[in-house]
Design an enzyme around this catalytic site. Sequence first.
Site, PDB file in Angstrom:
ATOM      1  N   ASP A   2       0.826  -1.221   0.000  1.00  0.00           N
ATOM      2  CA  ASP A   2       0.000   0.000   0.000  1.00  0.00           C
ATOM      3  C   ASP A   2       0.857   1.267   0.000  1.00  0.00           C
ATOM      4  OD1 ASP A   2      -2.429  -1.547   0.272  1.00  0.00           O
ATOM      5  OD2 ASP A   2      -1.846  -1.849   2.356  1.00  0.00           O
ATOM      6  N   HIS A  30      -3.900  -1.601  -6.520  1.00  0.00           N
ATOM      7  CA  HIS A  30      -3.155  -0.393  -6.854  1.00  0.00           C
ATOM      8  C   HIS A  30      -4.141   0.646  -7.364  1.00  0.00           C
ATOM      9  CE1 HIS A  30       0.846  -2.785  -7.482  1.00  0.00           C
ATOM     10  NE2 HIS A  30       0.500  -2.647  -6.223  1.00  0.00           N
TER      11      HIS A  30
END
Length: 430
Positions: A12, A40
Amino acid sequence: MITAVTGINWGDEGKGRIVDLLSEKADYVVRYQGGNNAGHTVVTPEGKYVLNLIPSGILHPEAVCVLGGGMVVDLDHLRHEMSMLQYMKVKIDSDNLKISDKATICMPFHVRQDVLEEERLLEKGAAFGSTRRGIAYAYGDKYMKKTLRMGDLLNLNSIAIKRRLQVILESKNLIMENVYGQNPLSFEELYNWCESQAEYFRNYICDTGKLLNNAAEAGKNILFEAQLGALRDIDYGIYPYTSSSNTIAAYAPIGAGIPQRTPDRVVGVMKAYSTCVGEGPFAAEDAMPEEWNNKLRNAGGEFGAATGRPRRVGPFDAVASRYGIECQGADDIALTKLDVLSEFDTIPVVTAYELDGHTIDTFPADSSLERVKPVVEEYPGWHCDISGCKSWEELPKEAREYVLAIEKLVNHRIYLVSTGAERSEYITIS
């Protein structure tokens, strides 16, 4: 030129936007590991895109995107993801999306088993924080030779494939019935599912290793896109609170299908603060009061792109980041989400750990990590919006000093800083 974009921390970190940026000059963009257990996020003038399986390079129609052999692919999820992107006017066809014939299929029973086991562990207070996407079970069966690969879909009518599918299902039904008390799975239903997937994906499946090796020979630009970060690597991460694949750059050419190649450049991505999804030790979380963490989580919109789960958050962790940089062998570092810290009066940083009464500056990637306590230093904030800054000199003095402090703490140069969510909101540092 072969470049790998990898995560320095727990995942992340904002790799999607860096891949999107570098994809402008890429001929091929390749996911080399993982599945749909992470996402993503890329923001462009056309909208916000959340990608779980398809490489972020898909937003550049001239790039060919590849799902490498090191991945585990949930085909139902992939079909949905393709449909959503096509609905958003993104070009996807068999010319610009290729799937390795060696990629492992994440079967419906993998997802079902993941959910059942996580529920069992949850009742015992021992859950791993699984995304319940079946990833660990797909990888487990890959190494036990008890699942199918994408290339098998092209030969479903063969006696060998049918027999193998029957043997796999017999093994799974022993577990489903005798461990979880579930009804047995139907061979006919599973085979029909495979036939449907074969019909849909037939033109997308190919020998991507040959494709990419020919591209490398021709001097094409190949970009490897990692999922998650170094601290989630199955071998070098915080075991057992890891993913089930190798997230490090050294594995990229292997998972892509060109093990004879090595990356020319590794771009490591890390956030200006720390985030983590799932269970396991996370020292940065204890560095500040929960009120501060909540403010950070909301300011950064820290909720999982794949799961929607609130991420655990904390200050930037220099100890963990140094370890991640080492694991990734990063040449360049991109620092994301600096703008999120703009509203804080002071900005804490974890500079060391205390372990059993001693101060340490190395990352203990073992069970002793459960006992560490963060050592924190604070830096002055800059109290203004930096999303409009287009150069290093335009950043407030305090923001520049914060970036330079991080550089010194991790002993590595930062070449790019993102100053907002939009595609154009970043600064390169000469």
